[in-house]
Design a protein around this motif. Sequence first.
Motif, PDB file in Angstrom:
ATOM      1  N   TYR A 117      -2.316  -5.133   3.768  1.00 51.11           N
ATOM      2  CA  TYR A 117      -3.063  -3.942   3.369  1.00 51.11           C
ATOM      3  C   TYR A 117      -2.205  -2.989   2.553  1.00 51.11           C
ATOM      4  CZ  TYR A 117      -7.588  -4.505   5.612  1.00 51.11           C
ATOM      5  OH  TYR A 117      -8.861  -4.919   5.920  1.00 51.11           O
ATOM      6  N   SER A 118      -0.921  -2.896   2.885  1.00 55.24           N
ATOM      7  CA  SER A 118      -0.034  -2.027   2.115  1.00 55.24           C
ATOM      8  C   SER A 118       0.055  -2.490   0.664  1.00 55.24           C
ATOM      9  CB  SER A 118       1.356  -1.996   2.751  1.00 55.24           C
ATOM     10  OG  SER A 118       1.894  -3.302   2.869  1.00 55.24           O
ATOM     11  N   PHE A 121      -3.394  -1.552  -1.061  1.00 58.09           N
ATOM     12  CA  PHE A 121      -3.512  -0.126  -1.368  1.00 58.09           C
ATOM     13  C   PHE A 121      -2.533   0.304  -2.456  1.00 58.09           C
ATOM     14  CE2 PHE A 121      -5.253   0.886   3.138  1.00 58.09           C
ATOM     15  CZ  PHE A 121      -6.491   0.407   2.739  1.00 58.09           C
ATOM     16  N   PHE A 122      -1.335  -0.253  -2.432  1.00 58.53           N
ATOM     17  CA  PHE A 122      -0.344   0.114  -3.450  1.00 58.53           C
ATOM     18  C   PHE A 122      -0.863  -0.171  -4.851  1.00 58.53           C
ATOM     19  CE2 PHE A 122       3.068  -1.289  -6.305  1.00 58.53           C
ATOM     20  CZ  PHE A 122       3.792  -0.111  -6.412  1.00 58.53           C
ATOM     21  N   TYR A 125      -3.955   2.018  -5.972  1.00 60.15           N
ATOM     22  CA  TYR A 125      -3.628   3.416  -6.255  1.00 60.15           C
ATOM     23  C   TYR A 125      -2.643   3.574  -7.409  1.00 60.15           C
ATOM     24  CZ  TYR A 125      -5.680   4.182  -1.611  1.00 60.15           C
ATOM     25  OH  TYR A 125      -6.524   4.221  -0.541  1.00 60.15           O
ATOM     26  N   ARG A 170      -1.566   9.169  -1.701  1.00 64.49           N
ATOM     27  CA  ARG A 170      -2.194   7.995  -1.097  1.00 64.49           C
ATOM     28  C   ARG A 170      -1.198   6.843  -0.945  1.00 64.49           C
ATOM     29  NH1 ARG A 170      -7.967   8.352  -1.425  1.00 64.49           N
ATOM     30  NH2 ARG A 170      -8.026   6.275  -0.496  1.00 64.49           N
ATOM     31  N   ILE A 171      -0.334   6.658  -1.940  1.00 67.80           N
ATOM     32  CA  ILE A 171       0.663   5.590  -1.850  1.00 67.80           C
ATOM     33  C   ILE A 171       1.673   5.890  -0.748  1.00 67.80           C
ATOM     34  CG2 ILE A 171       2.593   4.494  -3.056  1.00 67.80           C
ATOM     35  CD1 ILE A 171       0.982   4.673  -5.626  1.00 67.80           C
ATOM     36  N   GLU A 173       1.188   7.710   1.903  1.00 64.77           N
ATOM     37  CA  GLU A 173       0.510   7.546   3.183  1.00 64.77           C
ATOM     38  C   GLU A 173       0.389   6.071   3.558  1.00 64.77           C
ATOM     39  OE1 GLU A 173      -2.462  11.448   3.278  1.00 64.77           O
ATOM     40  OE2 GLU A 173      -3.135   9.576   2.352  1.00 64.77           O
ATOM     41  N   THR A 174       0.200   5.232   2.561  1.00 69.51           N
ATOM     42  CA  THR A 174       0.081   3.794   2.822  1.00 69.51           C
ATOM     43  C   THR A 174       1.316   3.246   3.505  1.00 69.51           C
ATOM     44  OG1 THR A 174      -1.422   3.444   0.949  1.00 69.51           O
ATOM     45  CG2 THR A 174      -0.162   1.540   1.710  1.00 69.51           C
ATOM     46  N   HIS A 178      -0.212   5.486   7.472  1.00 68.48           N
ATOM     47  CA  HIS A 178      -1.283   4.641   8.005  1.00 68.48           C
ATOM     48  C   HIS A 178      -0.746   3.529   8.905  1.00 68.48           C
ATOM     49  CE1 HIS A 178      -4.103   6.752   5.636  1.00 68.48           C
ATOM     50  NE2 HIS A 178      -3.815   6.197   4.471  1.00 68.48           N
ATOM     51  N   HIS A 239      -5.212  12.277   8.456  1.00 65.22           N
ATOM     52  CA  HIS A 239      -4.572  10.959   8.518  1.00 65.22           C
ATOM     53  C   HIS A 239      -3.467  10.937   9.571  1.00 65.22           C
ATOM     54  CE1 HIS A 239      -6.003   9.879   4.186  1.00 65.22           C
ATOM     55  NE2 HIS A 239      -6.922   9.636   5.107  1.00 65.22           N
TER      56      HIS A 239
END
Length: 335
Positions: A117-118, A121-122, A125, A170-171, A173-174, A178, A239
């Motif tokens: 998932y990382s 998402f990377f 974003y 967002r990156i 946080e990934t 998260h 988050h």
Amino acid sequence: MKVTVVTRSGREVVKGGIQLKDSALVSDLQEEIHSREVVVLTCNVARLDFLSLIWLVFYFPVKKYYPSRQRLTLPLPPGYRGKPTVLSPKKGIKEYTEGNADNLTVVFKDLGPQVYYSTLFFWEYLGPLIIYPIFYYYPVYKYFGYEEEGVIHPVQTYAMYYFCFHYFKRIMETFFVHRFSHATSPLSNVFRNCAYYWAFGAYIAYYVNHPLYAPVGDLQMKIGLGFGLICQLSNFHCHLILRNLRSPDGNGGYQIPRGFLFNIVTCANYTTEIYQWLGFNIATQTVAGYVFLVVATFIMTNWAFAKHRRLKKLFDGKDGRPKYPRRWVILPPFI
């Protein structure tokens, strides 16, 4: 104990079954399936052509059914139309035997190639984070027929910083905030999600930085971006609250989120996400931005309703379970 692994059609995945210790976990079973996987090459000799020969020459058996690619379920009883029970990798196999402690049959499904998932998402974003500044800093509009460079208005500069800060956040946080209940996602989601985020990033950047862009008033810009920034910081706090509901390995199951906006809204993280884009659009006023807002709101509203129903079902107040409190789903005072 013996575990028989079959496909939905009834074919054995591992011939003769797998012998495991009584204390074995489902993850141990998945590792055993992967290690004993048999790769079979089938070829129709009657239709053997040049491409088939190339395939035979360069073919190397590869064990592809690594644990995160496997989905193991219990067989459905005849006539039953509900969803099958999915075996959790962290649980013991004995928990699924239901009285027959020495034998268990599980149904195997290939989920296809997986990515972390990382990683997903990377990449989704990273696109907007790179694409947006290109429209701001470089003379790309000459390729669209605009030879003269337009005047850069303050709102365009602030919007660029706001937009990039959002995706940089967002990156970060990934990788640092998260915690995922599932480690991987299908590889196909990388292409789908990147198409969504990258296309909308370019779509919004094109119109906000356009040479013919007409800015809003200074007060409206400050109100919009100020409100949006507050929502971005609130989203980060949401988050952090969700992070603390899970252990570092992503375990912990579903819990009732509490504190901050979660005392009012089930999906406060989605609420703040929507309102931060509303603030951006108040400040920039483009059709592209509002289209993105509507699409994103529709998607997150569906996610929010699904999570709200799931939490209400899990926490129904019966058999000692807490009852889920009365809350808005996503967008107070509307939904």
